[in-house]
Design a protein around this motif. Structure first.
Motif, short mmCIF file in Angstrom:
data_model
loop_
_atom_site.label_atom_id
_atom_site.label_comp_id
_atom_site.label_asym_id
_atom_site.label_seq_id
_atom_site.Cartn_x
_atom_site.Cartn_y
_atom_site.Cartn_z
N PRO A 112 0.55 -1.11 0.05
CA PRO A 112 -0.05 0.04 -0.12
C PRO A 112 0.85 1.46 -0.04
CG PRO A 112 -1.02 -1.53 1.56
CD PRO A 112 0.34 -2.39 1.11
N GLN A 113 2.08 1.25 0.51
CA GLN A 113 2.84 2.54 0.47
C GLN A 113 3.09 2.87 -0.87
OE1 GLN A 113 5.80 3.55 3.74
NE2 GLN A 113 7.31 3.29 2.03
N TYR A 114 3.16 2.03 -1.94
CA TYR A 114 3.49 2.34 -3.33
C TYR A 114 2.22 2.32 -4.12
CZ TYR A 114 8.10 2.56 -1.58
OH TYR A 114 9.25 2.93 -1.01
N THR A 115 1.02 1.34 -3.71
CA THR A 115 -0.06 1.38 -4.65
C THR A 115 -1.13 2.28 -3.93
OG1 THR A 115 -0.84 -0.55 -3.21
CG2 THR A 115 0.65 -0.87 -5.31
N GLY A 116 -1.39 2.77 -2.74
CA GLY A 116 -2.19 3.57 -2.37
C GLY A 116 -2.62 3.01 -0.78
N HIS A 117 -2.47 4.06 0.10
CA HIS A 117 -2.91 3.71 1.68
C HIS A 117 -3.82 4.65 2.28
CE1 HIS A 117 0.84 6.25 1.11
NE2 HIS A 117 0.14 6.91 1.63
N LYS A 118 -4.31 4.04 3.53
CA LYS A 118 -5.29 4.68 4.03
C LYS A 118 -5.25 5.91 4.56
CE LYS A 118 -8.94 3.41 7.44
NZ LYS A 118 -9.29 2.12 8.26
N SER A 119 -3.91 6.45 4.90
CA SER A 119 -3.61 7.69 5.77
C SER A 119 -2.03 7.83 5.63
CB SER A 119 -4.24 7.67 6.88
OG SER A 119 -3.80 7.05 7.91
N TYR A 120 -1.65 8.94 6.27
CA TYR A 120 -0.19 9.22 6.32
C TYR A 120 0.41 8.09 7.49
CZ TYR A 120 3.79 11.67 7.61
OH TYR A 120 5.20 12.05 7.96
N LEU A 141 -1.71 8.45 -1.56
CA LEU A 141 -0.32 8.21 -1.86
C LEU A 141 0.66 9.20 -1.35
CD1 LEU A 141 1.34 5.83 -3.10
CD2 LEU A 141 0.83 6.93 -5.45
N VAL A 142 1.23 9.23 -0.19
CA VAL A 142 2.06 10.29 0.34
C VAL A 142 3.49 9.90 -0.20
CG1 VAL A 142 3.15 11.06 2.29
CG2 VAL A 142 0.80 10.47 2.30
N ARG A 143 4.06 11.02 -0.86
CA ARG A 143 5.40 10.70 -1.59
C ARG A 143 6.35 11.65 -0.78
NH1 ARG A 143 4.90 10.42 -8.03
NH2 ARG A 143 3.30 8.62 -7.72
N ASP A 144 6.90 11.10 0.32
CA ASP A 144 8.00 11.72 1.05
C ASP A 144 9.15 10.57 1.26
OD1 ASP A 144 6.99 9.67 2.87
OD2 ASP A 144 6.31 10.97 4.27
N VAL A 145 10.02 10.71 2.29
CA VAL A 145 11.10 10.13 2.47
C VAL A 145 10.88 8.66 2.56
CG1 VAL A 145 11.17 10.38 5.14
CG2 VAL A 145 13.46 9.92 3.51
N GLU A 146 9.69 8.28 3.29
CA GLU A 146 9.23 6.92 3.33
C GLU A 146 9.16 6.30 2.04
OE1 GLU A 146 6.73 5.97 6.85
OE2 GLU A 146 7.18 8.13 7.37
N PHE A 147 8.48 7.08 1.32
CA PHE A 147 8.10 6.56 -0.23
C PHE A 147 9.25 6.46 -1.11
CE2 PHE A 147 6.97 7.37 -4.81
CZ PHE A 147 6.12 6.57 -5.06
N TRP A 148 10.31 7.57 -1.00
CA TRP A 148 11.45 7.84 -1.92
C TRP A 148 12.66 7.13 -1.60
CZ3 TRP A 148 10.46 9.27 -6.59
CH2 TRP A 148 9.31 10.21 -6.63
N GLY A 149 12.97 7.03 -0.42
CA GLY A 149 14.20 6.31 0.25
C GLY A 149 14.19 4.96 -0.42
N PRO A 195 -4.43 -0.71 2.73
CA PRO A 195 -4.96 -0.16 1.45
C PRO A 195 -6.00 0.95 1.55
CG PRO A 195 -5.14 -2.51 1.62
CD PRO A 195 -4.64 -2.18 2.96
N GLY A 196 -5.70 1.85 0.64
CA GLY A 196 -6.65 3.05 0.55
C GLY A 196 -6.39 4.07 -0.50
N ASN A 197 -6.93 5.19 -0.66
CA ASN A 197 -6.75 6.11 -1.77
C ASN A 197 -5.38 7.11 -1.71
OD1 ASN A 197 -8.62 4.71 -3.18
ND2 ASN A 197 -10.36 5.85 -1.85
#
Length: 190
Positions: A5-13, A23-31, A19-21
């Motif tokens: 879900p971190q890469y496909t869509g998650h519930k919240s930050y 898609l936060v793109r920050d260090v946790e996503f990019w690292g 799973p959710g709608n």
């Protein structure tokens, strides 16, 4: 991990494992993506700033020569940015950090504490995320990305000189062979 879900869509930050709608793109996503496509160490990734991303002849790349504490002198290098990172917006994200935090921005600036604390929090969050999505193995840690990157380069039959240049490793420093020439250009590495 990259189909989680971190890469496909998650519930919240705070619920990136569900799973959710969002898609936060920050260090946790990019690292992890940067580590996957570059083999960079987490300490190198943590200190990346907007000025470490450059473009030459249409090729985006990471320049690890300034503004980053490196493990060794040989770790200072350029690494072409994988087209997938460009496609999903890493250069724009890094520019947004600069716009938000100024020229001293770093990828891990989101945590707003000293560098060691930020890196430790990033590592803890990464490990906790793996646990929450059911990836539990003592040998699967952030550093595994560097091993996987080297394995991928070997499988692709990238020559040893380019592998060392991309990963910031040295070959018998001080040998006569190593004293001649200069590093490979980003276009050669791309």
């Amino acid at each position: 991990m990259f189909s989680s879900p971190q890469y496909t869509g998650h519930k919240s930050y705070n619920k990136r494992y569900a799973p959710g709608n969002e898609l936060v793109r920050d260090v946790e996503f990019w690292g992890p993506l940067i580590a996957l496509y570059t083999g960079m160490l987490r300490t190198e990734i943590a200190e990346l700033g907007p000025d470490n991303i450059k473009c030459k002849n249409g090729i985006y790349y990471f320049d690890l020569h300034e503004g980053i504490r490196l493990k060794t002198e040989q770790s200072a290098r350029v690494i072409p940015m994988h087209p997938e990172l460009v496609k999903i917006g890493l250069p724009e994200y890094m520019q947004s950090l600069k716009n938000r935090y100024g020229p001293e921005a770093q990828l891990i600036d989101d945590f707003r504490s000293n560098a060691t604390d930020r890196l430790n929090k990033f590592s803890v969050k990464f490990g906790a995320y793996l646990d929450k999505i059911g990836i539990k193995h003592s040998k699967l840690v952030f550093h595994s990305f560097q091993h996987n990157f080297k394995d991928a380069l070997m499988r692709a039959r990238v020559d040893p000189e380019r592998r060392r240049e991309l990963m910031g490793h040295e070959e018998n420093a001080g040998s006569a062979h190593e004293q001649y020439g200069s590093y490979l250009d980003v276009e050669d590495l791309y």
